[in-house]
Write a protein that holds these residues in place. Structure first.
Motif: not given
Length: 957
Positions: A704-720
């Motif tokens: 998983p790209i993150g262990k919690t629901p706080r992580s999502n696709p837009i935060t992962y690519i640093k665009s949020y």
């Protein structure tokens, strides 16, 4: 009971208010493009409603939370049976669960070893057993017919006074004969006369036979006359004397029972002519007298304090200092700083002086590479000498100050996980390893693969009584091993940690468990069960799924595999597109009619109208290779492998052949240590060369790209950050004084204070899985109401996060970095993902493709080795085509792509193939073949080559 499952008005996620009718008791396959709505229909609607109804049937305590559990967005569902879902995820993260415990095989093994296991004395290497009265009588009658015997029990004394007191009490208890030094003596109790002892044998009506012992001596206790007693020793008290015959069986049993009772478990049978025969109701070695505990099931449990190794707590490993981390480059000399921890500014000058003193005193060459130092010199450096501290004593000294945080952090850098020195990785107390069945300990049995364990139990020989005792337990063990074999997990060892399994392997372990339960009338739901399976093993899995449906169960499978789709009894094709363009039932019915009437993308690929084309040319090797020699981790047989650089290379082979061990555990970790020094243990190998042609290595796995629901696709690519900035620049935000941080659910300010930006609250259900219910304050939006009033182009921040990537590309305008990164999502086939979709809801394949998109956006220079493990997981035929285009673009940029894969459409397009095998487990670990797909198709020993040959012949027609 209804014969069909009826679904009306399903609108979950992107479903377009669909109605569907499914037959019960059939094998039903759901297919379609990634993001077309398959999982939304099968898992988020059908299974979610079944789970909700299950909770409804529970206690009042559970039901009080029911109204807070979200109901699937559907008008009506009818005909759902109790449902069991197998998702393509491995939920186990801890180190206590193994394949054996997860399948309950280990629980039955513990019971088996406690019932019929045989203790072997570690000193004498002889069997230690507890004797019963009936077994002892049988032994005497079978082996010692007509023998003249004395039945006695032993008394051990430590001093003369205690022995005399014991003898004084014996006559009152009914015993008047004792043995010392092989002679029988008669005790004359105080105040009584004792007649002359009758000749031996007359008690049972047989003539006297010459022989010893002879009972002539009388010990008058009233006169203080006792048998000869040393300072400490043993007396034998005679219970009976008789001749061993069938007619005396009852008397034998009574006398032995008396001896066992009086001595608390021990009896000694002394023959008139012959050695002693010892019987013991306790587990005591007859040769050395060592005592052993009676085995119980907990005795063999590493999850119980009673059975776990005390040194490692039942984990089988400990953190210990690793010489490879302390001296990472053994070609450096001590003068060049070979000892890594002593290169810190704090220690450098002091320990360089210490080394110089050691060199002068002990003649150690500081300028010679550490690898070339003599063993004596290396030992001096590591353990020190008088007046000179060594490396390990240095760490021991630091250990006395581990209450300081920076000391703990510093020493942890030089530790790695190693097998426990006490239990040698078995996890169990050493006494548990003295118990054996068929000559094997429980640890040796669990170290076997499923195939080896099946063979072991099939050949296991037990005595008739043991077989009767163990019959039911053996039946359960053998049936579970059989199911493990048929779901394609025959290569797994029973002690394999569950957390190390792939999502597909974990799913099949759970499936084997359910097969063992033999349920009927159940709704089974599976997500791509063929993940991780070689085409050769698909048939076995399909046979199992068919048996489930034949037993009266309904089996729903979300799948893209061509063979699985072709065997469906009922097929549902979702689409026609992904995301907003999906969510509709394109077709529902039989496969035969599907191929005749449907023109969807799925039908096109099944009929051969649409294909993934072979490359017109394959990239030639440029003479540069990454080579690893002598790879021998796990089942690898010391193989040498060459990977051509600047190519697209596939690693293939049946499940368990050693692919992940070679590429992930050995190659990747070795390169990772070179480019990003880390403490992870590297698989065993001799040498690696050619890495000088590379600049970096990147593992794009399915974690998983993150262990919690706080992580999502837009935060992962640093665009949020860019999105939050847009909202903070709106007129409404300026009036309220809102900054970008107010539009984040990770920090205080704009997030909901009730759920801290989680959007849900956890309810602990006790003895059940926790339930997550929507936050009543923010209704799952994560933000304060005031923040949601701020809008950009008519949408608030929650609505923007709910946009799919495809929708976001239309919503946001202008050539900027945000648009470029979102376009990469489309390029890897993830246009249907929502920007704010929690990372925990993404499949392994989706997480992997997000990582690929991130790599494409990073614009790294060429020279990177990208390693991917089954990137086609969750991909439709059309999505595989897109993925191949992306992977080839990475190679065209000057990188190398190395893929572990079973998908034949990917394998056939590779420039180069490394095929491992020929089988899984111990029968694998060899390099079977290497070369182009065309070359591999001609190798008869290759299972992959056989399937590849069929495919290439079809493509050439």
């Amino acid at each position: 009971m209804l014969k069909k499952i009826l679904i009306k008005g399903a609108r979950e996620n992107n479903l377009k208010n669909i109605d569907l009718e499914l037959p019960r008791g059939k094998f039903i396959v759901f297919t379609g493009l990634s993001g077309s709505g398959k999982s939304s229909l099968v898992f988020d609607t059908i299974y979610a409603e079944g789970h909700r109804r299950y909770i409804e049937s529970l206690s009042t305590y559970a039901r009080q939370f029911l109204e807070r559990v979200d109901k699937p967005d559907v008008d009506y569902i009818e005909g759902i049976s109790p449902a069991i879902a197998f998702e393509q995820k491995n939920p186990v993260k801890h180190s206590r669960s193994t394949v054996g415990t997860a399948t309950e095989i280990y629980d039955y093994l513990r019971l088996l070893f406690s019932k019929v296991g045989k203790i072997e004395c570690p000193r004498c290497l002889k069997e230690v057993k507890a004797d019963t009265v009936s077994q002892s009588v049988d032994t005497l009658l079978q082996k010692h017919q007509e023998a003249r015997i004395y039945i006695t029990f032993p008394f051990y004394y430590t001093d003369r006074a205690s022995a005399q007191q014991f003898l004084d009490d014996l006559p009152a208890r009914g015993f008047i004969r004792v043995m010392t030094d092989g002679e029988v003596g008669v005790l004359k109790p105080r105040g009584r006369e004792v007649g002359v002892l009758k000749p031996e044998g007359q008690e049972v009506g047989v003539p006297r036979v010459a022989g010893k012992p002879r009972g002539r001596e009388v010990y008058d206790l009233s006169q203080g006359r006792y048998p000869p007693l040393d300072g400490g020793g043993r007396l034998l008290v005679v219970v009976d004397r008789l001749m061993v015959r069938e007619s005396a069986a009852t008397r034998l049993a009574d006398s032995l029972e008396t001896a066992f009772r009086e001595s608390k478990g021990a009896a000694v049978v002394r023959f008139v002519d012959g050695p002693d025969l010892r019987f013991n109701q306790e587990f005591t070695c007859n040769d050395c007298g060592s005592e052993f505990e009676r085995p119980t099931p907990n005795f063999f449990s590493f999850n119980s304090p009673y059975g776990a190794c005390q040194a490692c707590g039942g984990f089988g490993n400990i953190l210990d200092y690793d010489l490879d981390l302390i001296i990472p480059d053994k070609d450096k000399s001590l003068a060049q700083g070979a000892i890594e921890p002593w290169n810190m500014r704090k220690y450098r000058s002091h320990f360089q002086r210490e080394l110089r003193k050691l060199a002068e005193a002990k003649k150690v060459d500081l300028n010679k590479p550490y690898r070339k130092l003599s063993k004596r010199a290396q030992k001096l450096v590591l353990y020190g000498a008088k007046g000179h501290i060594g490396v390990f004593p240095f760490f021991e000294r630091l250990g006395t100050k581990k209450y300081k945080m920076f000391i703990r952090v510093f020493t942890r850098k030089y530790k790695s996980i190693k097998d426990c020195h006490e239990c040698e990785g078995t996890r169990l107390r050493r006494e548990a390893l003295w118990v054996k069945i068929g000559g094997r300990t429980i640890a040796q049995v669990t170290s076997m693969t499923v195939t080896e364990a099946r063979e072991f139990f099939a050949a296991l020989k037990l005595y008739r009584m043991e077989r009767e005792i163990a019959r039911d337990v053996l039946k359960e063990i053998e049936s579970r091993l059989e199911f493990m074999y048929y779901v394609g997990l025959d290569y797994l060892t029973l002690d394999r940690l569950t957390r190390t399994l792939s999502g597909g392997e974990a799913q099949r372990v759970n499936l084997a468990n359910q097969l063992g339960a033999r349920l009927t009338g159940t709704l089974y739901i599976l997500d791509e069960p063929t993940v991780g399976l070689h085409p050769r093993d698909n048939r076995r899995l399909l046979d199992i799924l068919k048996k489930l449906s034949d037993a009266g169960n309904t089996v729903l499978v979300v799948e893209h595999d061509r063979e699985v789709i072709s065997t469906a009894q009922h097929l549902v094709d979702m689409g026609p597109g992904a995301g907003a363009q999906g969510g509709q039932v394109v077709y529902s019915g039989t496969l035969k009619n599907f191929l005749k009437t449907c023109d969807s993308l799925t039908a096109g690929h099944l009929k051969g109208k649409l294909t993934i084309p072979l490359p017109t040319t394959r990239r030639e090797t440029n003479g540069r290779y990454l080579s690893i020699k002598g790879a021998k981790e796990n089942n690898l047989k010391g193989i040498n492998v060459r990977i051509p650089l600047n190519t697209f290379t596939c690693v293939t082979g049946v499940s368990g052949a050693g692919k992940s061990t070679l590429i992930h555990d050995t190659l990747y970790r070795a390169l990772d240590r070179i480019y990003h020094p880390s403490g992870e243990r590297t698989g065993m190998f001799d040498v690696i060369t050619g890495f000088g042609w590379l600049r970096d290595v990147a593992l794009l796995d399915q974690q998983p790209i993150g262990k919690t629901p706080r992580s999502n696709p837009i935060t992962y690519i640093k665009s949020y950050d860019a999105v939050r900035k847009l909202f903070s620049e709106t007129p409404g935000a300026r009036r309220q004084g809102y900054e970008p941080r107010h539009f984040s659910f990770n920090v205080t300010g704009g997030r909901c204070p009730e759920c801290d930006g989680n959007g849900h609250q956890k309810i602990e259900m006790h003895f059940m899985a926790d339930i997550f219910v929507r936050c009543e304050e923010c209704q799952g939006s994560r933000f304060k109401r005031e923040v949601l009033e701020i809008k950009y182009k008519g949408l608030n921040i929650k609505q923007v996060l709910d946009l799919t990537v495809d929708q976001a590309l239309e919503f946001f305008t202008g050539p900027n970095q945000l648009m470029e990164k979102l376009a990469l999502f489309q390029e890897v086939g993830l246009g249907y993902l929502r920007l704010g979709q929690p990372a925990t809801t993404l499949s392994g394949g989706e997480a992997q493709r997000l990582k690929i998109a991130a790599e494409l956006s990073s614009k790294k220079s060429k020279g990177v080795l990208y390693i991917l493990d089954e990137p086609t997981t969750g991909l439709h035929f059309e999505d595989v085509k897109k993925l191949l285009a992306v992977l080839n673009s990475l190679v065209d940029r000057g990188n190398t792509v190395l893929v572990v894969e079973h998908n034949l459409d990917v394998i056939k397009t590779a420039d180069y193939i490394l095929d491992l095998g020929p089988e899984g487990g111990e029968q694998g670990g060899y390099l079977v073949a290497e070369g182009t797909p065309e070359h591999l198709a001609q190798v008869e020993a290759s299972h992959t080559g056989r399937f590849l040959k069929e495919l290439l012949q079809k493509e050439s027609i």
